[in-house]
Write a protein that holds these residues in place. Sequence first.
Motif, PDB file in Angstrom:
ATOM      1  N   ILE A 166       0.972  -1.392  -0.343  1.00 64.77           N
ATOM      2  CA  ILE A 166      -0.363   0.281   0.217  1.00 64.77           C
ATOM      3  C   ILE A 166       0.799   1.078  -0.407  1.00 64.77           C
ATOM      4  O   ILE A 166       1.494   2.047   0.622  1.00 64.77           O
ATOM      5  N   THR A 167       1.091   2.066  -1.133  1.00 64.71           N
ATOM      6  CA  THR A 167       2.457   2.418  -1.240  1.00 64.71           C
ATOM      7  C   THR A 167       1.560   3.849  -1.799  1.00 64.71           C
ATOM      8  O   THR A 167       2.285   5.324  -1.238  1.00 64.71           O
ATOM      9  N   GLU A 168       0.231   4.572  -1.118  1.00 58.40           N
ATOM     10  CA  GLU A 168      -0.174   5.195  -1.435  1.00 58.40           C
ATOM     11  C   GLU A 168      -0.303   5.832   0.419  1.00 58.40           C
ATOM     12  O   GLU A 168      -0.312   5.490   0.798  1.00 58.40           O
ATOM     13  N   THR A 169      -0.564   7.182  -0.049  1.00 60.27           N
ATOM     14  CA  THR A 169      -0.688   8.330   0.504  1.00 60.27           C
ATOM     15  C   THR A 169      -1.702   7.513   1.873  1.00 60.27           C
ATOM     16  O   THR A 169      -3.055   6.524   1.273  1.00 60.27           O
ATOM     17  N   LYS A 170      -1.481   7.035   3.374  1.00 56.63           N
ATOM     18  CA  LYS A 170      -2.371   6.677   4.069  1.00 56.63           C
ATOM     19  C   LYS A 170      -3.010   7.589   4.896  1.00 56.63           C
ATOM     20  O   LYS A 170      -2.791   8.369   5.652  1.00 56.63           O
ATOM     21  N   ILE A 171      -4.440   7.706   5.138  1.00 48.87           N
ATOM     22  CA  ILE A 171      -4.629   8.437   6.866  1.00 48.87           C
ATOM     23  C   ILE A 171      -5.194   7.753   7.208  1.00 48.87           C
ATOM     24  O   ILE A 171      -5.962   7.099   7.481  1.00 48.87           O
ATOM     25  N   VAL A 172      -5.041   7.772   8.720  1.00 47.71           N
ATOM     26  CA  VAL A 172      -5.521   7.208  10.034  1.00 47.71           C
ATOM     27  C   VAL A 172      -6.336   8.378  11.203  1.00 47.71           C
ATOM     28  O   VAL A 172      -5.211   8.293  10.731  1.00 47.71           O
ATOM     29  N   GLY A 173      -7.346   7.769  11.309  1.00 45.81           N
ATOM     30  CA  GLY A 173      -7.714   8.809  11.821  1.00 45.81           C
ATOM     31  C   GLY A 173      -9.722   8.459  12.559  1.00 45.81           C
ATOM     32  O   GLY A 173      -9.996   7.087  12.786  1.00 45.81           O
ATOM     33  N   HIS A 174     -10.248   8.913  13.451  1.00 41.57           N
ATOM     34  CA  HIS A 174     -11.203   8.834  13.636  1.00 41.57           C
ATOM     35  C   HIS A 174     -12.523   8.583  13.026  1.00 41.57           C
ATOM     36  O   HIS A 174     -12.571   8.757  12.156  1.00 41.57           O
ATOM     37  N   ARG A 175     -13.149   7.216  12.891  1.00 39.22           N
ATOM     38  CA  ARG A 175     -14.646   7.242  12.819  1.00 39.22           C
ATOM     39  C   ARG A 175     -15.406   8.711  12.742  1.00 39.22           C
ATOM     40  O   ARG A 175     -15.482   9.151  11.257  1.00 39.22           O
ATOM     41  N   TRP A 176     -15.486   8.821  13.724  1.00 36.70           N
ATOM     42  CA  TRP A 176     -16.469  10.501  13.031  1.00 36.70           C
ATOM     43  C   TRP A 176     -15.911  11.511  13.721  1.00 36.70           C
ATOM     44  O   TRP A 176     -15.942  11.947  14.929  1.00 36.70           O
ATOM     45  N   SER A 177     -14.895  12.293  13.300  1.00 37.05           N
ATOM     46  CA  SER A 177     -13.916  13.119  13.251  1.00 37.05           C
ATOM     47  C   SER A 177     -14.370  14.209  12.603  1.00 37.05           C
ATOM     48  O   SER A 177     -13.750  13.556  11.360  1.00 37.05           O
ATOM     49  N   ALA A 178     -14.728  15.138  12.333  1.00 34.99           N
ATOM     50  CA  ALA A 178     -15.027  16.265  11.359  1.00 34.99           C
ATOM     51  C   ALA A 178     -12.989  16.768  10.998  1.00 34.99           C
ATOM     52  O   ALA A 178     -13.434  16.832  10.005  1.00 34.99           O
ATOM     53  N   GLY A 223       5.031   6.556  15.930  1.00 38.31           N
ATOM     54  CA  GLY A 223       5.230   6.849  17.005  1.00 38.31           C
ATOM     55  C   GLY A 223       4.155   7.608  17.871  1.00 38.31           C
ATOM     56  O   GLY A 223       4.377   8.583  18.553  1.00 38.31           O
ATOM     57  N   THR A 224       3.005   7.076  17.478  1.00 38.76           N
ATOM     58  CA  THR A 224       1.676   8.090  18.172  1.00 38.76           C
ATOM     59  C   THR A 224       0.426   7.046  19.052  1.00 38.76           C
ATOM     60  O   THR A 224       0.513   5.867  18.448  1.00 38.76           O
ATOM     61  N   ASP A 225      -0.879   7.523  19.009  1.00 37.22           N
ATOM     62  CA  ASP A 225      -1.238   6.745  19.251  1.00 37.22           C
ATOM     63  C   ASP A 225      -3.347   7.225  18.893  1.00 37.22           C
ATOM     64  O   ASP A 225      -3.449   8.468  17.725  1.00 37.22           O
ATOM     65  N   ALA A 226      -4.001   7.064  18.653  1.00 38.76           N
ATOM     66  CA  ALA A 226      -5.689   7.216  18.774  1.00 38.76           C
ATOM     67  C   ALA A 226      -5.428   8.853  19.465  1.00 38.76           C
ATOM     68  O   ALA A 226      -6.487   9.094  18.726  1.00 38.76           O
ATOM     69  N   ASP A 227      -5.086   9.394  20.086  1.00 45.28           N
ATOM     70  CA  ASP A 227      -5.092  10.275  20.385  1.00 45.28           C
ATOM     71  C   ASP A 227      -4.663  11.515  19.722  1.00 45.28           C
ATOM     72  O   ASP A 227      -4.955  13.489  20.200  1.00 45.28           O
ATOM     73  N   HIS A 228      -3.203  11.350  18.867  1.00 47.42           N
ATOM     74  CA  HIS A 228      -3.550  12.851  17.994  1.00 47.42           C
ATOM     75  C   HIS A 228      -3.685  11.986  16.970  1.00 47.42           C
ATOM     76  O   HIS A 228      -2.243  11.865  15.226  1.00 47.42           O
ATOM     77  N   CYS A 229      -4.820  12.363  16.355  1.00 47.03           N
ATOM     78  CA  CYS A 229      -4.968  11.907  14.840  1.00 47.03           C
ATOM     79  C   CYS A 229      -5.958  13.007  14.039  1.00 47.03           C
ATOM     80  O   CYS A 229      -6.395  13.836  15.257  1.00 47.03           O
ATOM     81  N   PRO A 230      -6.048  13.518  13.349  1.00 46.51           N
ATOM     82  CA  PRO A 230      -5.737  12.210  12.159  1.00 46.51           C
ATOM     83  C   PRO A 230      -4.212  12.493  11.912  1.00 46.51           C
ATOM     84  O   PRO A 230      -3.374  13.296  12.453  1.00 46.51           O
ATOM     85  N   LEU A 232      -5.490  13.763  -4.371  1.00 43.77           N
ATOM     86  CA  LEU A 232      -4.495  13.054  -3.886  1.00 43.77           C
ATOM     87  C   LEU A 232      -5.229  11.284  -3.854  1.00 43.77           C
ATOM     88  O   LEU A 232      -5.634  11.597  -3.232  1.00 43.77           O
ATOM     89  N   PRO A 233      -5.218  10.349  -4.257  1.00 42.54           N
ATOM     90  CA  PRO A 233      -5.496   9.228  -3.709  1.00 42.54           C
ATOM     91  C   PRO A 233      -4.482   8.800  -2.499  1.00 42.54           C
ATOM     92  O   PRO A 233      -3.462   9.041  -2.361  1.00 42.54           O
ATOM     93  N   TYR A 234      -5.605   8.671  -1.839  1.00 38.34           N
ATOM     94  CA  TYR A 234      -5.471   7.881  -0.577  1.00 38.34           C
ATOM     95  C   TYR A 234      -5.861   6.428   0.379  1.00 38.34           C
ATOM     96  O   TYR A 234      -7.005   6.307  -1.084  1.00 38.34           O
ATOM     97  N   ARG A 235      -5.876   6.196   1.301  1.00 34.71           N
ATOM     98  CA  ARG A 235      -6.456   4.455   2.062  1.00 34.71           C
ATOM     99  C   ARG A 235      -6.882   5.088   3.065  1.00 34.71           C
ATOM    100  O   ARG A 235      -5.864   5.639   3.788  1.00 34.71           O
ATOM    101  N   TRP A 236      -8.018   5.452   3.638  1.00 35.19           N
ATOM    102  CA  TRP A 236      -7.535   5.325   4.638  1.00 35.19           C
ATOM    103  C   TRP A 236      -8.809   4.032   5.753  1.00 35.19           C
ATOM    104  O   TRP A 236      -8.674   3.158   5.649  1.00 35.19           O
ATOM    105  N   TYR A 237      -7.992   4.517   7.125  1.00 38.43           N
ATOM    106  CA  TYR A 237      -7.954   3.218   7.639  1.00 38.43           C
ATOM    107  C   TYR A 237      -8.465   3.955   9.154  1.00 38.43           C
ATOM    108  O   TYR A 237      -8.079   5.378   9.422  1.00 38.43           O
ATOM    109  N   MET A 238      -9.641   3.196   9.735  1.00 40.40           N
ATOM    110  CA  MET A 238      -9.863   3.811  11.340  1.00 40.40           C
ATOM    111  C   MET A 238      -8.972   2.953  12.203  1.00 40.40           C
ATOM    112  O   MET A 238      -8.294   2.863  12.291  1.00 40.40           O
ATOM    113  N   SER A 239      -8.679   4.111  13.286  1.00 42.17           N
ATOM    114  CA  SER A 239      -7.742   4.217  14.265  1.00 42.17           C
ATOM    115  C   SER A 239      -7.316   2.992  14.973  1.00 42.17           C
ATOM    116  O   SER A 239      -6.908   2.811  15.701  1.00 42.17           O
TER     117      SER A 239
END
Length: 564
Positions: free
Chosen positions: A153-165, A199-206, A179-186
């Motif tokens: 998976i070499t495109e840009t990836k976004i990790v975040g909460h499902r319900w985050s503005a 090196g981070t956690d779900a409190d510092h998303c996206p 910009l194509p990206y792949r979305w992952y829920m935290s």
Amino acid sequence: MTAPRDRNDSPAAVKPAILSVDDDPGVSRAVVRDLRRRYGEKYRIVRAQSGPDALDALREMKLRGQPVAILVADYRMPGMDGIQFLEQAMDLHPYARRVLLTAYADTDAAIDAINVVDLDHYLLKPWDPPEEKLYPVIDAQLEAWLCTEHRPITETKIVGHRWSARSSEVREFLARNQLPYRWYMSDEPEGARLLEAAGTDADHCPVVITAEGEALIEPTDAELATRVGLNTTPSKDFYDLIVIGGGPAGLGAAVYGASEGLRTVLVERTATGGQAGQSSRIENYLGFPDGVSGSQLADRARRQASKLGAEVITTRDVVGLEVRGAARTVRFADGDSLDAHTVIVATGVMYRRHPAPGIDDYTGRGVYYGSAMTEAARCANEDVYIVGGANSAGQAAVYLSRTSRSVTIVVRAPSLENSMSHYLIQQIENIDNITVRSCSEVTTVAGDDHLERITLRNNATDTEETVDAQWLFLFIGAAPGTEWLDGVVVRDERGYVVAGPDLAIDGGRPRGWPLERPPHHLETSVPGVFVAGDVHADSAKRVASAVGEGAMAVMLVHRYLAKP
Ligand SMILES: Cc1cc2nc3c(=O)[nH]c(=O)nc-3n(C[C@H](O)[C@H](O)[C@H](O)COP(=O)(O)OP(=O)(O)OC[C@H]3O[C@@H](n4cnc5c(N)ncnc54)[C@H](O)[C@@H]3O)c2cc1C
């Protein structure tokens, strides 16, 4: 210890890795030499001399989307032994096959490891000759690994909460910039693995992980723009023309300005494309008989403007306009300013806020202004509500109906006849999973950390109904955000910019107008400042007319420059 990769490696060119970790330099070199000899052509052989070093390399490979096929770890290593290393490595690359290298005396430990880290094989030292003892083992492990999910998976990836503005804004920003990206829920396993690698956690998303493997934690739009190669800073202090707004009108003006030799800069608050960029299919723009998506049109226009020599600056918000002698000065939100001979205001309109109490609390968490295209994949097989009766709402309904279980259009009027184009009404009538609730409005919204219910009021029957709803898209008319022009140029009572003959008072010159000649057609009450597109009072609110006014404003800029 790094896992190098060329910047322009294509996914197909990304070789899966075989990583070997051993603290004894002699053994380490020998393992890697043997592995490289047989597998070097198809696999990247990565060497580390300690568990922590190897984990760093694995984190980097995780962020870059580089697949890891096999981990070969020596059992006896100081600080972190092979089993401890494999245990942590599993959290990052769960599909990598795990091989432990042991001395005969450590066979018991190796057998224990089969349970602890789900070891796939233990290999006794020495492994000479490799043809007999090493390669058959590695061949078997590769065969097993090739049967698992390992696509890079070499495109840009976004990790975040499902319900985050903010996560939703970041997705929208990248989508609008093509910009194509792949979305992952935290809270899904791969999302958690990526957060660990960053090196981070779900409190510092996206967290946005670029194609090069760089992790941007809670990035601003300006940071994202820079990383995806967009310009955020003008190269000059003075231009012939500053265009404010990167929608169809602004892009049209930039294309014509630059192509006709004007030093032109376009300044956009977020991403180019404007409202049109949010349209799933524009079917009435000249020259596109099969329709064109707004983002495609915007992308082509942006590239065309740049190719012709216009500077396109994004993520810069204009908050002021001043007249300083012959110069027109545009001020940015961060305090910087830029001067030019002339300015075209092409700032369009923004969706009005919906008045239902509490709706702001759910914006980005089930309630979206526009954004139907970005969120479409997430509301697949779900029930969707759309508020609005204009073409923008109709297009969104058609688009979402392809993947959603049902789409309900909520409109205050008794029908769509007076507000939507005939071709869209016909399309909607022919789509089974779209329903129109006329004479209706959303009065309340409710939920917990995201939208869960809405109450619909039918004004014809004076009844209310509360329905389960996780997705509410609002297309409810728009207003120009022109407060920053207050006291500088004349605006009408709704904030639209008045220009040309409409400025005349009782057939005479506009009040305070300093020149002998009357204002040119799209010229505002300030000479040399023009307006184009939806922000222009009484404009047509169409892509074609916005582009047309952008082009026409440039023609008038030339006239002004020739004889102010
Ligand atoms: C979903 C949708 C579908 C549509 N479909 C159609 C269609 O099929 N056919 C059709 O003809 N029309 C359609 N329209 C209408 C059409 O998109 C608009 O008429 C057109 O985009 C207007 O262009 P514009 O450049 O004047 O303004 P906008 O498109 O609104 O662009 C203005 C730009 O200025 C930027 N901006 C605003 N303020 C500032 C500031 N202070 N500093 C810097 N930048 C600023 C904004 O971020 C925005 O990008 C649709 C609209 C929507 C929302």
